[in-house]
Design an enzyme around this catalytic site. Structure first.
Site, PDB file in Angstrom:
ATOM      1  N   GLU A 208      -4.135  -9.549 -13.735  1.00 27.64           N
ATOM      2  CA  GLU A 208      -2.822 -10.103 -14.058  1.00 27.64           C
ATOM      3  C   GLU A 208      -1.752  -9.143 -13.562  1.00 27.64           C
ATOM      4  OE1 GLU A 208      -2.067 -11.894 -17.826  1.00 27.64           O
ATOM      5  OE2 GLU A 208      -0.009 -12.351 -17.226  1.00 27.64           O
ATOM      6  N   ASP A 240       1.246  -3.201 -13.164  1.00 26.99           N
ATOM      7  CA  ASP A 240       2.664  -3.157 -13.535  1.00 26.99           C
ATOM      8  C   ASP A 240       3.317  -2.000 -12.792  1.00 26.99           C
ATOM      9  OD1 ASP A 240       4.072  -4.597 -16.258  1.00 26.99           O
ATOM     10  OD2 ASP A 240       5.192  -2.963 -15.296  1.00 26.99           O
ATOM     11  N   HIS A 284       8.681 -12.005 -10.701  1.00 22.71           N
ATOM     12  CA  HIS A 284       9.150 -13.380 -10.461  1.00 22.71           C
ATOM     13  C   HIS A 284      10.194 -13.449  -9.349  1.00 22.71           C
ATOM     14  CE1 HIS A 284       6.754 -14.249 -13.855  1.00 22.71           C
ATOM     15  NE2 HIS A 284       7.576 -13.718 -14.738  1.00 22.71           N
TER      16      HIS A 284
HETATM   17  C1  LIG Z   1       7.028 -11.154 -18.152  1.00 23.23           C
HETATM   18  S1  LIG Z   1       6.385  -9.541 -18.236  1.00 23.23           S
HETATM   19  C2  LIG Z   1       4.653  -9.841 -18.286  1.00 23.23           C
HETATM   20  C3  LIG Z   1       4.187 -10.462 -19.565  1.00 23.23           C
HETATM   21  C4  LIG Z   1       2.696 -10.517 -19.737  1.00 23.23           C
HETATM   22  N1  LIG Z   1       2.014 -10.982 -18.553  1.00 23.23           N
HETATM   23  C5  LIG Z   1       2.323 -11.439 -20.896  1.00 23.23           C
HETATM   24  O1  LIG Z   1       2.036 -12.638 -20.701  1.00 23.23           O
HETATM   25  O2  LIG Z   1       2.300 -10.929 -22.030  1.00 23.23           O
HETATM   26  C6  LIG Z   1       6.661  -8.973 -16.609  1.00 23.23           C
HETATM   27  C7  LIG Z   1       6.136  -7.570 -16.302  1.00 23.23           C
HETATM   28  O3  LIG Z   1       6.145  -7.442 -14.874  1.00 23.23           O
HETATM   29  C8  LIG Z   1       6.422  -6.104 -14.543  1.00 23.23           C
HETATM   30  N2  LIG Z   1       6.931  -6.025 -13.160  1.00 23.23           N
HETATM   31  C9  LIG Z   1       8.210  -6.168 -12.720  1.00 23.23           C
HETATM   32  N3  LIG Z   1       8.282  -5.991 -11.386  1.00 23.23           N
HETATM   33  C10 LIG Z   1       7.008  -5.746 -10.969  1.00 23.23           C
HETATM   34  C11 LIG Z   1       6.431  -5.471  -9.694  1.00 23.23           C
HETATM   35  N4  LIG Z   1       7.175  -5.417  -8.575  1.00 23.23           N
HETATM   36  N5  LIG Z   1       5.100  -5.256  -9.633  1.00 23.23           N
HETATM   37  C12 LIG Z   1       4.335  -5.295 -10.747  1.00 23.23           C
HETATM   38  N6  LIG Z   1       4.838  -5.551 -11.980  1.00 23.23           N
HETATM   39  C13 LIG Z   1       6.150  -5.769 -12.096  1.00 23.23           C
HETATM   40  C14 LIG Z   1       7.445  -5.683 -15.590  1.00 23.23           C
HETATM   41  O4  LIG Z   1       7.481  -4.280 -15.737  1.00 23.23           O
HETATM   42  C15 LIG Z   1       6.974  -6.425 -16.830  1.00 23.23           C
HETATM   43  O5  LIG Z   1       6.219  -5.576 -17.664  1.00 23.23           O
END
Ligand SMILES: C[S@@+](CC[C@H](N)C(=O)[O-])C[C@H]1O[C@@H](n2cnc3c(N)ncnc32)[C@H](O)[C@@H]1O
Length: 396
Positions: A208, A240, A284
């Site tokens: 994930e 992450d 996203h």
């Molecule tokens: C919406 S949260 C994820 C929630 C989790 N999947 C859940 O369902 O509980 C988005 C996460 O993506 C991470 N994120 C943001 N930009 C990213 C990147 N370029 N690569 C990897 N992770 C990233 C953020 O730090 C954050 O912790």
């Protein structure tokens, strides 16, 4: 008398995966792997798994913890763990025995490995030995009647065994582990169940993107715990940009890197893949979503599923999406629309390309729901409609 043994070093995920792969085999194969890994270490990892999978106890008859003892026996060795149940909180587990345990539940090690890590069982009777000891437990709760003690023990034993005996419902898991995939902000869980059910019983590897909690390093991993529970035989990886080691636990490993860095993604996938499931719940940002898909889809196994969440950003310029009613070719939705054409590459007018693109050759299904898509991988080579079939409809 209660006993507390010395702690044993924990098994790593590679060792746990060996147990998982052995669990579908005959007793002697499971026993050989367990002996190699160490019976006490295996018993400890099984106890952790039982505690993790247990339901939250609802105990309304006592205000002090109720203890249940789990004994794992193998080759003349007995390894015990005590599970303490308190109302409304997860079970606490510690190694050793307790003179106040209300019940001793005994498994052959091979059987418990199979129950927890083997393919789903159709076995309902005679799975374990149970030794009621309500009168021993009663000495720790002398202020209540022994019948009350027995009922409170029942309220502890049932949630403890629920995690072994019953597959969990994904919506309930999302609520329990604080994942926003269900229950309000999103309604993704029924779609996940539909598209993941065929993989549920398999020794999968799940990746994930997006662990949760953003820069807060002490928070995150709700969905990773949800997947750990949903895929009882799976290893779960969470990527992450921030350090999320707080979410590491048996069968769950977090990695630090960006989903928009193809070089990093390739190295990570070479090491931990191929994956059966990839879920993009990261930044996203449209460009990131497209980069991750292009880079990681080749590391998905045939029969695997690639999910992309939060497609709404395709219509959001702040995330690199497009204003208005039509998401263009640079967005996540634009990519999905192009994949529809790719699935049908053999039907495109003109000659079928000798060398289809990777997506053309390997995307076999796309399911799009509000804000989430599932892309299936396989062999996309059914052959074009033959030339003798007329290319115009029959005259009326
Ligand atoms: C919406 S949260 C994820 C929630 C989790 N999947 C859940 O369902 O509980 C988005 C996460 O993506 C991470 N994120 C943001 N930009 C990213 C990147 N370029 N690569 C990897 N992770 C990233 C953020 O730090 C954050 O912790």
């Amino acid at each position: 008398m209660s006993t507390v043994p010395d702690p044993v070093p924990p098994l790593d995920n590679q060792a746990i995966e060996r147990l998982i792969l052995a669990a579908g085999n005959r007793d002697e194969v499971v026993a050989a792997v367990a002996a190699e890994l160490g019976v006490e270490q295996v018993a400890a990892v099984l106890a952790d798994e039982v505690a993790f999978r247990a339901d939250i106890p609802v105990i309304d008859l006592l205000d002090k913890p109720v203890e249940v003892q789990l004994d794992v026996v193998h080759d003349g060795l007995r390894v015990s763990h005590v599970f303490a149940a308190s109302h409304g909180v997860p079970f606490q587990v510690y190694p050793g025995t307790s003179e106040h345990a209300a019940m001793v539940i005994e498994y052959r090690l091979v059987d418990l490995v199979r129950e927890l890590y083997g393919p789903a069982q159709q076995r309902f009777a005679g799975r374990r030995r149970t030794v009621p000891r309500f009168e021993h437990a009663h000495t720790a709760h002398p202020d209540v009647r022994i019948l009350t003690m027995m009922r409170a023990a029942h309220q502890a034993i049932v949630p403890l065994l629920a995690g072994i005996d019953k597959p969990a419902d994904l919506e309930a898991l999302a609520a329990r582990y604080y994942s926003d995939k269900g229950g309000g902000l999103h309604w993704f869980t029924p779609h996940y169940e539909r598209h993941m059910n065929a993989l549920r019983d398999k020794p999968v590897r799940v990746l994930e993107i997006g662990v949760g909690g953003y820069m807060t390093t002490t928070y995150g991993g709700g969905s990773l715990r949800m997947w750990r529970r949903f895929f009882p035989r799976g290893l779960v990886y969470g990527l992450d940009i921030f350090d999320k080691t707080v979410a590491d636990q048996p069968r769950v490993k977090t990695l630090i890197g960006s989903q928009n860095d193809p070089e990093y993604l390739v190295g990570m996938a070479e090491r931990y893949g191929p994956f059966d499931v990839v879920i993009d719940d990261g930044s996203h940002v449209n460009e990131h979503v497209r980069t991750s898909f292009r880079t990681l889809f080749p590391y998905l196994r045939d029969g695997g599923v690639y999910a992309i969440e939060d497609l709404w950003t395709a219509y959001c310029p702040g995330y690199g999406g497009d204003e208005g009613a039509t998401a263009g070719s640079g967005t996540s939705i634009g990519m999905l629309k192009a994949l529809l054409d790719d699935i049908h590459y053999q039907q495109h007018s003109g000659d079928t390309p000798a060398q289809p693109t990777f997506e053309q050759a390997n995307v076999v299904g796309i399911h799009v729901y509000h804000n989430v898509a599932f892309i299936e991988k396989g062999v996309n080579a059914e052959g074009a409609m033959p030339a003798w079939i007329p290319r115009t409809p029959p005259a009326a």
